[in-house]
Design a protein around this motif. Structure first.
Motif, PDB file in Angstrom:
ATOM      1  N   LEU A  31      85.310  15.766  66.898  1.00  0.00           N
ATOM      2  CA  LEU A  31      86.146  16.589  67.769  1.00  0.00           C
ATOM      3  C   LEU A  31      87.547  16.709  67.183  1.00  0.00           C
ATOM      4  CD1 LEU A  31      85.204  15.034  71.241  1.00  0.00           C
ATOM      5  CD2 LEU A  31      84.244  17.097  70.194  1.00  0.00           C
ATOM      6  N   THR A  32      88.128  17.916  67.304  1.00  0.00           N
ATOM      7  CA  THR A  32      89.494  18.152  66.856  1.00  0.00           C
ATOM      8  C   THR A  32      90.269  18.774  67.999  1.00  0.00           C
ATOM      9  OG1 THR A  32      88.693  18.535  64.613  1.00  0.00           O
ATOM     10  CG2 THR A  32      90.922  19.271  65.112  1.00  0.00           C
ATOM     11  N   PRO A  33      91.260  18.059  68.532  1.00  0.00           N
ATOM     12  CA  PRO A  33      91.687  16.717  68.156  1.00  0.00           C
ATOM     13  C   PRO A  33      90.671  15.674  68.608  1.00  0.00           C
ATOM     14  CG  PRO A  33      92.885  17.435  70.092  1.00  0.00           C
ATOM     15  CD  PRO A  33      92.051  18.597  69.651  1.00  0.00           C
ATOM     16  N   PRO A  34      90.786  14.457  68.070  1.00  0.00           N
ATOM     17  CA  PRO A  34      89.840  13.400  68.453  1.00  0.00           C
ATOM     18  C   PRO A  34      89.927  13.084  69.946  1.00  0.00           C
ATOM     19  CG  PRO A  34      91.116  12.762  66.525  1.00  0.00           C
ATOM     20  CD  PRO A  34      91.741  14.010  67.061  1.00  0.00           C
ATOM     21  N   SER A  35      88.859  12.562  70.480  1.00  0.00           N
ATOM     22  CA  SER A  35      88.844  12.149  71.882  1.00  0.00           C
ATOM     23  C   SER A  35      89.886  11.068  72.112  1.00  0.00           C
ATOM     24  CB  SER A  35      87.470  11.611  72.268  1.00  0.00           C
ATOM     25  OG  SER A  35      87.528  11.045  73.567  1.00  0.00           O
ATOM     26  N   GLY A  36      90.687  11.238  73.158  1.00  0.00           N
ATOM     27  CA  GLY A  36      91.684  10.233  73.508  1.00  0.00           C
ATOM     28  C   GLY A  36      91.060   8.918  73.910  1.00  0.00           C
ATOM     29  N   ALA A  37      89.809   8.953  74.348  1.00  0.00           N
ATOM     30  CA  ALA A  37      89.136   7.718  74.756  1.00  0.00           C
ATOM     31  C   ALA A  37      89.045   6.736  73.594  1.00  0.00           C
ATOM     32  CB  ALA A  37      87.737   8.029  75.282  1.00  0.00           C
ATOM     33  N   LEU A  38      88.903   7.244  72.383  1.00  0.00           N
ATOM     34  CA  LEU A  38      88.719   6.375  71.229  1.00  0.00           C
ATOM     35  C   LEU A  38      90.011   5.679  70.789  1.00  0.00           C
ATOM     36  CD1 LEU A  38      86.208   8.599  69.268  1.00  0.00           C
ATOM     37  CD2 LEU A  38      85.720   6.425  70.421  1.00  0.00           C
ATOM     38  N   SER A  39      91.149   6.161  71.270  1.00  0.00           N
ATOM     39  CA  SER A  39      92.413   5.490  70.937  1.00  0.00           C
ATOM     40  C   SER A  39      93.022   4.789  72.148  1.00  0.00           C
ATOM     41  CB  SER A  39      93.413   6.504  70.360  1.00  0.00           C
ATOM     42  OG  SER A  39      93.699   7.513  71.306  1.00  0.00           O
ATOM     43  N   GLU A  40      92.378   4.889  73.295  1.00  0.00           N
ATOM     44  CA  GLU A  40      92.879   4.232  74.495  1.00  0.00           C
ATOM     45  C   GLU A  40      92.710   2.722  74.358  1.00  0.00           C
ATOM     46  OE1 GLU A  40      92.596   6.194  78.509  1.00  0.00           O
ATOM     47  OE2 GLU A  40      91.124   4.600  78.750  1.00  0.00           O
ATOM     48  N   THR A  41      93.681   1.981  74.865  1.00  0.00           N
ATOM     49  CA  THR A  41      93.657   0.521  74.774  1.00  0.00           C
ATOM     50  C   THR A  41      93.410  -0.100  76.147  1.00  0.00           C
ATOM     51  OG1 THR A  41      96.017   0.254  75.194  1.00  0.00           O
ATOM     52  CG2 THR A  41      95.353   0.626  72.888  1.00  0.00           C
ATOM     53  N   VAL A  42      93.150  -1.384  76.148  1.00  0.00           N
ATOM     54  CA  VAL A  42      93.017  -2.125  77.399  1.00  0.00           C
ATOM     55  C   VAL A  42      94.313  -2.002  78.199  1.00  0.00           C
ATOM     56  CG1 VAL A  42      92.753  -4.436  78.395  1.00  0.00           C
ATOM     57  CG2 VAL A  42      91.268  -3.719  76.507  1.00  0.00           C
ATOM     58  N   ASP A  43      95.452  -2.093  77.523  1.00  0.00           N
ATOM     59  CA  ASP A  43      96.739  -1.958  78.209  1.00  0.00           C
ATOM     60  C   ASP A  43      96.909  -0.582  78.836  1.00  0.00           C
ATOM     61  OD1 ASP A  43      97.497  -4.572  77.713  1.00  0.00           O
ATOM     62  OD2 ASP A  43      98.670  -4.074  75.927  1.00  0.00           O
ATOM     63  N   ASP A  44      96.389   0.465  78.191  1.00  0.00           N
ATOM     64  CA  ASP A  44      96.442   1.811  78.774  1.00  0.00           C
ATOM     65  C   ASP A  44      95.683   1.846  80.098  1.00  0.00           C
ATOM     66  OD1 ASP A  44      97.896   2.860  76.594  1.00  0.00           O
ATOM     67  OD2 ASP A  44      96.045   3.419  75.535  1.00  0.00           O
ATOM     68  N   ILE A  45      94.517   1.230  80.123  1.00  0.00           N
ATOM     69  CA  ILE A  45      93.706   1.203  81.349  1.00  0.00           C
ATOM     70  C   ILE A  45      94.428   0.407  82.433  1.00  0.00           C
ATOM     71  CG2 ILE A  45      91.502   0.505  82.365  1.00  0.00           C
ATOM     72  CD1 ILE A  45      90.267   0.891  79.517  1.00  0.00           C
ATOM     73  N   ILE A  46      94.996  -0.723  82.068  1.00  0.00           N
ATOM     74  CA  ILE A  46      95.749  -1.526  83.026  1.00  0.00           C
ATOM     75  C   ILE A  46      96.910  -0.716  83.590  1.00  0.00           C
ATOM     76  CG2 ILE A  46      97.250  -3.561  83.235  1.00  0.00           C
ATOM     77  CD1 ILE A  46      95.296  -4.948  81.217  1.00  0.00           C
ATOM     78  N   GLY A  47      97.563   0.072  82.744  1.00  0.00           N
ATOM     79  CA  GLY A  47      98.665   0.920  83.188  1.00  0.00           C
ATOM     80  C   GLY A  47      98.224   1.964  84.199  1.00  0.00           C
ATOM     81  N   LYS A  48      97.053   2.557  83.987  1.00  0.00           N
ATOM     82  CA  LYS A  48      96.528   3.533  84.957  1.00  0.00           C
ATOM     83  C   LYS A  48      96.242   2.856  86.294  1.00  0.00           C
ATOM     84  CE  LYS A  48      93.684   5.590  81.700  1.00  0.00           C
ATOM     85  NZ  LYS A  48      92.461   6.301  81.330  1.00  0.00           N
ATOM     86  N   ILE A  49      95.686   1.678  86.237  1.00  0.00           N
ATOM     87  CA  ILE A  49      95.373   0.949  87.471  1.00  0.00           C
ATOM     88  C   ILE A  49      96.660   0.635  88.226  1.00  0.00           C
ATOM     89  CG2 ILE A  49      94.451  -1.221  88.381  1.00  0.00           C
ATOM     90  CD1 ILE A  49      92.355  -1.066  86.071  1.00  0.00           C
ATOM     91  N   ALA A  50      97.708   0.271  87.487  1.00  0.00           N
ATOM     92  CA  ALA A  50      98.993  -0.048  88.116  1.00  0.00           C
ATOM     93  C   ALA A  50      99.610   1.167  88.806  1.00  0.00           C
ATOM     94  CB  ALA A  50      99.956  -0.606  87.070  1.00  0.00           C
ATOM     95  N   LYS A  51      99.220   2.373  88.384  1.00  0.00           N
ATOM     96  CA  LYS A  51      99.757   3.599  88.972  1.00  0.00           C
ATOM     97  C   LYS A  51      98.891   4.124  90.114  1.00  0.00           C
ATOM     98  CE  LYS A  51     101.998   5.018  84.716  1.00  0.00           C
ATOM     99  NZ  LYS A  51     101.984   5.945  83.588  1.00  0.00           N
ATOM    100  N   GLY A  52      98.057   3.264  90.676  1.00  0.00           N
ATOM    101  CA  GLY A  52      97.251   3.688  91.820  1.00  0.00           C
ATOM    102  C   GLY A  52      95.817   4.008  91.478  1.00  0.00           C
ATOM    103  N   GLY A  53      95.352   3.453  90.402  1.00  0.00           N
ATOM    104  CA  GLY A  53      93.979   3.736  89.992  1.00  0.00           C
ATOM    105  C   GLY A  53      93.087   2.520  90.045  1.00  0.00           C
ATOM    106  N   GLY A  54      91.957   2.665  89.403  1.00  0.00           N
ATOM    107  CA  GLY A  54      91.002   1.587  89.351  1.00  0.00           C
ATOM    108  C   GLY A  54      89.971   1.855  88.279  1.00  0.00           C
ATOM    109  N   ALA A  55      89.053   0.940  88.151  1.00  0.00           N
ATOM    110  CA  ALA A  55      87.958   1.070  87.194  1.00  0.00           C
ATOM    111  C   ALA A  55      86.716   0.474  87.834  1.00  0.00           C
ATOM    112  CB  ALA A  55      88.293   0.335  85.893  1.00  0.00           C
ATOM    113  N   ILE A  56      85.582   1.056  87.492  1.00  0.00           N
ATOM    114  CA  ILE A  56      84.319   0.571  88.018  1.00  0.00           C
ATOM    115  C   ILE A  56      83.364   0.283  86.872  1.00  0.00           C
ATOM    116  CG2 ILE A  56      84.563   1.673  90.271  1.00  0.00           C
ATOM    117  CD1 ILE A  56      82.725   3.929  89.293  1.00  0.00           C
ATOM    118  N   ILE A  57      82.382  -0.542  87.183  1.00  0.00           N
ATOM    119  CA  ILE A  57      81.374  -0.941  86.205  1.00  0.00           C
ATOM    120  C   ILE A  57      79.998  -0.685  86.814  1.00  0.00           C
ATOM    121  CG2 ILE A  57      80.326  -2.933  85.017  1.00  0.00           C
ATOM    122  CD1 ILE A  57      83.144  -4.145  84.854  1.00  0.00           C
ATOM    123  N   ALA A  58      79.086  -0.194  85.995  1.00  0.00           N
ATOM    124  CA  ALA A  58      77.674  -0.086  86.373  1.00  0.00           C
ATOM    125  C   ALA A  58      76.928  -1.188  85.647  1.00  0.00           C
ATOM    126  CB  ALA A  58      77.107   1.278  85.980  1.00  0.00           C
TER     127      ALA A  58
END
Length: 157
Positions: A31-58
């Motif tokens: 993909l051009t540009p590359p998928s942002g998911a492949l450069s996202e970090t654990v800290d990025d996810i934690i930052g989203k959660i801190a802004k009113g988000g969450g994460a789920i697991i199957a």
């Protein structure tokens, strides 16, 4: 295949990240540009959660095989990074992840969900269309190397 969907705990965010990377790996270099998911970090996810988000697991038989992330806004929930390991695709797990977040939004009195989908991955556009998502905006990546849609779904009962 029966999957259990649940909220990820703080100490499981690395697992959410690992599942996402494994699920998006097929797009690396394609993909051009590359998928942002492949450069996202654990800290990025934690930052989203801190802004009113969450994460789920199957999980299937206690083994994590899917994840997704979300952020609540005033009038909608934004769903992102819906990820299912390639070995477990085709069993409705992605749909269950999306529906779980939609129900969490309804429980908070939110009546709309939104997400972004790349046009260069038409199977994902079709997937969300089957879940009653409609295209509401089209955006271009820099240099118009690709485009992405914002799709939304009414969560009214």
């Amino acid at each position: 295949m029966e999957a259990l969907i649940r909220e990820a705990q703080t100490d499981e965010i690395h697992m959410v990240h690992q599942i996402m990377i494994m699920a998006f790996e097929e797009y690396r270099g394609k993909l051009t540009p590359p998928s942002g998911a492949l450069s996202e970090t654990v800290d990025d996810i934690i930052g989203k959660i801190a802004k009113g988000g969450g994460a789920i697991i199957a999980e299937v038989d206690g083994i994590p095989i899917g994840s997704a992330q979300y952020v609540f806004y005033d009038s909608y929930v934004y769903i992102g990074r819906v990820s299912v390991l390639p070995s477990h695709r085709g069993f409705g797990i992605g749909q269950k992840l999306v529906r779980y977040i939609e129900q969490a939004a309804r429980d908070r009195g939110i009546s709309e969900s939104r997400l972004g989908v790349r046009l260069s991955v038409p199977s994902n556009v079709a997937f969300y269309s089957k879940l009653n998502y409609e295209i509401v905006e089209k955006h271009a990546y820099p240099e118009e190397t690709d485009y992405w849609y914002i799709m939304k779904c009414s969560l009214a009962s």
